[in-house]
Design a protein around this motif. Structure first.
Motif, short mmCIF file in Angstrom:
data_model
loop_
_atom_site.label_atom_id
_atom_site.label_comp_id
_atom_site.label_asym_id
_atom_site.label_seq_id
_atom_site.Cartn_x
_atom_site.Cartn_y
_atom_site.Cartn_z
N ILE A 1 1.02 -1.07 -0.12
CA ILE A 1 0.10 -0.05 0.04
C ILE A 1 0.92 1.01 -0.17
CG2 ILE A 1 -0.37 -0.01 2.54
CD1 ILE A 1 -3.12 1.22 2.41
N GLY A 2 0.62 2.11 -0.75
CA GLY A 2 1.50 3.46 -0.89
C GLY A 2 0.77 4.68 -1.46
N ARG A 3 1.32 5.73 -1.54
CA ARG A 3 0.86 6.98 -2.08
C ARG A 3 1.91 6.83 -3.29
NH1 ARG A 3 0.54 12.05 1.79
NH2 ARG A 3 -0.30 12.74 -0.28
N THR A 4 1.50 6.17 -4.14
CA THR A 4 2.58 5.99 -5.57
C THR A 4 1.53 6.07 -6.79
OG1 THR A 4 2.15 3.64 -5.22
CG2 THR A 4 3.84 4.71 -3.96
N GLY A 5 2.25 5.80 -7.96
CA GLY A 5 1.54 5.34 -9.06
C GLY A 5 0.96 3.90 -8.80
N PRO A 6 0.48 3.24 -9.82
CA PRO A 6 -0.25 1.83 -9.49
C PRO A 6 0.72 0.96 -9.13
CG PRO A 6 -1.20 3.02 -11.80
CD PRO A 6 -0.05 3.87 -10.95
N LEU A 7 0.45 0.36 -8.29
CA LEU A 7 1.31 -0.74 -7.48
C LEU A 7 1.31 -2.32 -8.23
CD1 LEU A 7 1.39 0.25 -3.83
CD2 LEU A 7 3.41 0.59 -5.49
N GLY A 8 2.11 -3.02 -8.20
CA GLY A 8 2.06 -4.47 -8.47
C GLY A 8 3.15 -5.18 -7.50
N VAL A 9 2.43 -6.19 -6.45
CA VAL A 9 3.34 -6.91 -5.97
C VAL A 9 3.18 -8.53 -6.06
CG1 VAL A 9 1.67 -7.29 -3.86
CG2 VAL A 9 4.35 -7.44 -3.40
N ASP A 10 4.22 -9.31 -6.19
CA ASP A 10 4.24 -10.52 -6.40
C ASP A 10 5.17 -11.51 -5.58
OD1 ASP A 10 2.70 -12.60 -7.90
OD2 ASP A 10 4.91 -13.38 -8.96
N VAL A 11 4.71 -12.52 -5.02
CA VAL A 11 5.48 -13.27 -4.01
C VAL A 11 5.30 -14.84 -4.73
CG1 VAL A 11 3.89 -13.51 -2.37
CG2 VAL A 11 6.34 -14.27 -1.85
N GLU A 12 6.40 -15.68 -4.82
CA GLU A 12 6.29 -17.23 -5.44
C GLU A 12 7.02 -18.04 -4.35
OE1 GLU A 12 3.90 -17.91 -7.49
OE2 GLU A 12 3.62 -16.02 -8.32
#
Length: 215
Positions: A104-115
């Motif tokens: 979560i952030g005050r940013t542009g669009p985010l993408g997180v991925d964990v595998e």
């Protein structure tokens, strides 16, 4: 949280205590109950609860009352990327094995991925471009983080997204859209032994990431 900053919260849905699931809304509870496997249900429940608790704290909204949209762009089912009800705030969620990541952030669009690191030779040709070699999972999380940030997900083939090799700092080299490399910032995350993770943010060149444990 200042502009340009992002938090990534980690939880262990299979071995940790997990956040309070009573904060889920009726749609989220229905989705959780629809999972046949206990571990899948646990991952979804922890991810959705953690997002509500963290976002609610930042936005000053009771977690149970926070309207989080997951509208799918292709159908009417609520299984799309989560969207927060506040301009300038972005979020993303990922889970694999015994890891849940909530960004979560005050940013542009985010993408997180964990595998989870597993031997998957059957998918190498689906993930790697012809000129790529090395640890599959590191490539995988970098590419998927980019496509989650753009909102396109697996509607775009991972082979169309070319990132740096696992031995180099994460960066987007080229993609199906010419504008993306200049707009995309990648950060390697620390999910713990046996896992790889990456965060992507659009239009946030000075991205600052803090990783936190939810217990």
């Amino acid at each position: 949280m200042p502009p340009g900053e992002c938090q990534v919260w980690w939880a262990r849905p299979l071995t940790g205590a997990g956040p309070d699931p009573s904060v889920l809304d009726p749609i989220e509870r229905g989705r959780a109950e629809a999972y046949r496997k206990n571990e899948d249900r646990a991952r979804f429940t922890v991810a959705a609860s953690l997002l509500r608790l963290v976002a609610g704290a930042h936005l000053g909204v009771e977690p149970r009352a926070l309207p989080i949209s997951r509208a799918c762009p292709d159908c009417d089912r609520p299984h799309g990327r989560p969207t927060l009800p506040a301009d300038g705030w972005e979020c993303s969620v990922s889970h694999s094995g015994d890891r849940v990541a909530v960004a979560i952030g005050r940013t542009g669009p985010l993408g997180v991925d964990v595998e989870e690191i597993t031997d998957r030779p059957d998918v190498r040709d689906l993930v790697l471009a012809p000129d790529q070699d090395g640890e599959l999972v590191t490539y995988w999380v970098r590419k998927e983080a980019v496509l989650k940030a753009t909102g396109e997900g697996l509607r775009v083939a991972l082979t169309e997204v070319v990132v740096t090799s696992p031995d180099d700092p994460p960066a987007l080299v080229r993609a199906h859209r010419a504008d993306l490399p200049a707009r995309t910032t990648l950060r390697t995350l620390q999910p713990g032994d046996g896992y790889r993770a990456c965060l992507a943010a659009l239009d946030t060149p000075g991205l600052v990431v803090t990783e936190l444990s939810a217990g």
